[in-house]
Design a protein around this motif. Structure first.
Motif, PDB file in Angstrom:
ATOM      1  N   ALA A  49     -11.909 -40.946 -48.306  1.00  0.00           N
ATOM      2  CA  ALA A  49     -11.313 -41.054 -46.974  1.00  0.00           C
ATOM      3  C   ALA A  49     -12.330 -40.768 -45.874  1.00  0.00           C
ATOM      4  O   ALA A  49     -12.323 -41.413 -44.820  1.00  0.00           O
ATOM      5  CB  ALA A  49     -10.133 -40.088 -46.860  1.00  0.00           C
ATOM      6  N   VAL A  50     -13.239 -39.829 -46.122  1.00  0.00           N
ATOM      7  CA  VAL A  50     -14.266 -39.497 -45.122  1.00  0.00           C
ATOM      8  C   VAL A  50     -15.264 -40.640 -44.974  1.00  0.00           C
ATOM      9  O   VAL A  50     -15.645 -41.019 -43.855  1.00  0.00           O
ATOM     10  CB  VAL A  50     -14.988 -38.192 -45.510  1.00  0.00           C
ATOM     11  N   LEU A  51     -15.707 -41.205 -46.087  1.00  0.00           N
ATOM     12  CA  LEU A  51     -16.638 -42.332 -46.026  1.00  0.00           C
ATOM     13  C   LEU A  51     -15.993 -43.530 -45.328  1.00  0.00           C
ATOM     14  O   LEU A  51     -16.658 -44.246 -44.553  1.00  0.00           O
ATOM     15  CB  LEU A  51     -17.095 -42.725 -47.435  1.00  0.00           C
ATOM     16  N   GLU A  52     -14.713 -43.753 -45.583  1.00  0.00           N
ATOM     17  CA  GLU A  52     -14.015 -44.848 -44.909  1.00  0.00           C
ATOM     18  C   GLU A  52     -13.910 -44.582 -43.413  1.00  0.00           C
ATOM     19  O   GLU A  52     -14.042 -45.507 -42.605  1.00  0.00           O
ATOM     20  CB  GLU A  52     -12.636 -45.040 -45.535  1.00  0.00           C
ATOM     21  N   GLN A  53     -13.700 -43.332 -43.037  1.00  0.00           N
ATOM     22  CA  GLN A  53     -13.676 -42.989 -41.613  1.00  0.00           C
ATOM     23  C   GLN A  53     -15.021 -43.298 -40.965  1.00  0.00           C
ATOM     24  O   GLN A  53     -15.091 -43.686 -39.795  1.00  0.00           O
ATOM     25  CB  GLN A  53     -13.344 -41.502 -41.431  1.00  0.00           C
ATOM     26  N   ALA A  54     -16.083 -43.145 -41.747  1.00  0.00           N
ATOM     27  CA  ALA A  54     -17.433 -43.423 -41.239  1.00  0.00           C
ATOM     28  C   ALA A  54     -17.746 -44.916 -41.236  1.00  0.00           C
ATOM     29  O   ALA A  54     -18.806 -45.317 -40.747  1.00  0.00           O
ATOM     30  CB  ALA A  54     -18.471 -42.681 -42.072  1.00  0.00           C
ATOM     31  N   GLY A  55     -16.843 -45.747 -41.797  1.00  0.00           N
ATOM     32  CA  GLY A  55     -17.045 -47.183 -41.739  1.00  0.00           C
ATOM     33  C   GLY A  55     -17.465 -47.848 -43.026  1.00  0.00           C
ATOM     34  O   GLY A  55     -17.813 -49.025 -43.029  1.00  0.00           O
ATOM     35  N   TYR A  56     -17.443 -47.104 -44.139  1.00  0.00           N
ATOM     36  CA  TYR A  56     -17.819 -47.689 -45.422  1.00  0.00           C
ATOM     37  C   TYR A  56     -16.588 -48.175 -46.185  1.00  0.00           C
ATOM     38  O   TYR A  56     -15.500 -47.624 -46.038  1.00  0.00           O
ATOM     39  CB  TYR A  56     -18.556 -46.656 -46.287  1.00  0.00           C
TER      40      TYR A  56
END
Length: 284
Positions: A49-56
């Motif tokens: 979820a954190v990586l997705e928040q960063a755009g990955y």
């Protein structure tokens, strides 16, 4: 708002969304490998979820412990969040460390050992033989390749236990534990901290006078070689990721609720803990 203004606003929002989508796609995809332990399910989904928040974009693969380590060593996966060191995954790390990068500790304060219901009259491993019949002559274990199982085999030898170590998985172990507790029957299981079982049931670790299980461990983030060069921002997030047993426990308990989804729970936890997440993102 006039129809023209509404159309203009809609167009602006569409352009913004498209730009965000392209930006995310430009960052690429991160592949996380994990083993289906409750602790690892929690950490992997939170990092997703954190990586997705960063755009990955993020892909996850549930594997056995051995396959999880091998997938990162071979480059098929980018990272794992479940490197229990120095003991539990000692064998995997010793064999593959030259093909991996240790990105640091993501959780402190772990423990390995044998646990029984808190009301058990047994308090120490060296008392098990006296009560072997109560436990049906067996210790309920987990995955046969886990370091915890290797250590427990050493425990059986060191204490000359008259109990057989039964292999299975984390899920079969907790199922057997829950069933025994529901029936009010004695049971002894291999276990570790952090684990949601200690929040759900009243349990205790058996004392280990000989110290075979050793001291506390740490959970490490392990990544493939070249990840820092290929995706430096993603690597930095993985390197920054560190949380407490209390934080992990919150997510693990959420995941034990009926009809709940670990990924959705992770998204909610991330949304509710942006102060911590910003530190992982390097924005604090």
């Amino acid at each position: 708002m006039s129809p023209k203004a509404t159309r203009s606003l809609g167009l602006a929002l569409a352009i913004s969304a498209a730009a965000t989508s392209v930006h995310a796609q430009d960052k690429g995809s991160v592949h996380l490998a994990y083993v289906e332990w409750s602790s690892t399910v929690a950490s992997t989904n939170v990092v997703r979820a954190v990586l997705e928040q960063a755009g990955y974009e993020v892909e996850t693969s549930a594997l056995s412990a051995a396959a999880m380590w091998q997938s990162v060593a071979s480059g098929d996966a980018d990272a794992l969040l479940a490197g229990w060191l120095p003991t539990t995954h000692e064998d995997y790390y010793a064999r593959l460390q030259d093909q991996l990068v240790d990105a640091g500790v993501n959780l402190d304060g772990t423990k390995l050992g044998l646990a029984v219901p808190a009301d058990s009259e047994v308090n120490s491993i060296d008392e098990l033989n006296e009560h072997a019949d109560q436990f049906n002559g067996e210790i309920i274990g987990i995955d046969p390749g886990a370091g915890l199982m290797r250590l427990t085999e050493e425990v059986v030898d060191a204490y000359e236990l008259d109990l057989d170590l039964r292999t299975g998985s984390g899920a079969t172990m907790t199922a057997a534990l829950g069933s025994a507790i529901d029936r009010g029957e004695p049971i002894v299981v291999t276990t570790w901290t952090p684990h949601w079982m200690f929040a759900r049931w009243d349990l205790k670790y058996l004392e280990d006078p000989q110290g075979v299980y050793g001291g506390a461990e740490q959970i490490h983030t392990i990544v493939r070689q070249g990840l820092e060069e290929d995706m430096p921002e993603a690597y930095a997030i993985l390197e920054n990721f560190e949380w407490t047993t209390e934080m992990m426990g919150e997510v693990m308990l959420m995941n034990q609720e009926d009809d709940t989804d670990p990924y959705e729970n992770a998204q909610k936890w991330v949304e509710d803990n942006q102060d911590v997440v910003k530190e992982w993102l390097g924005e604090a």
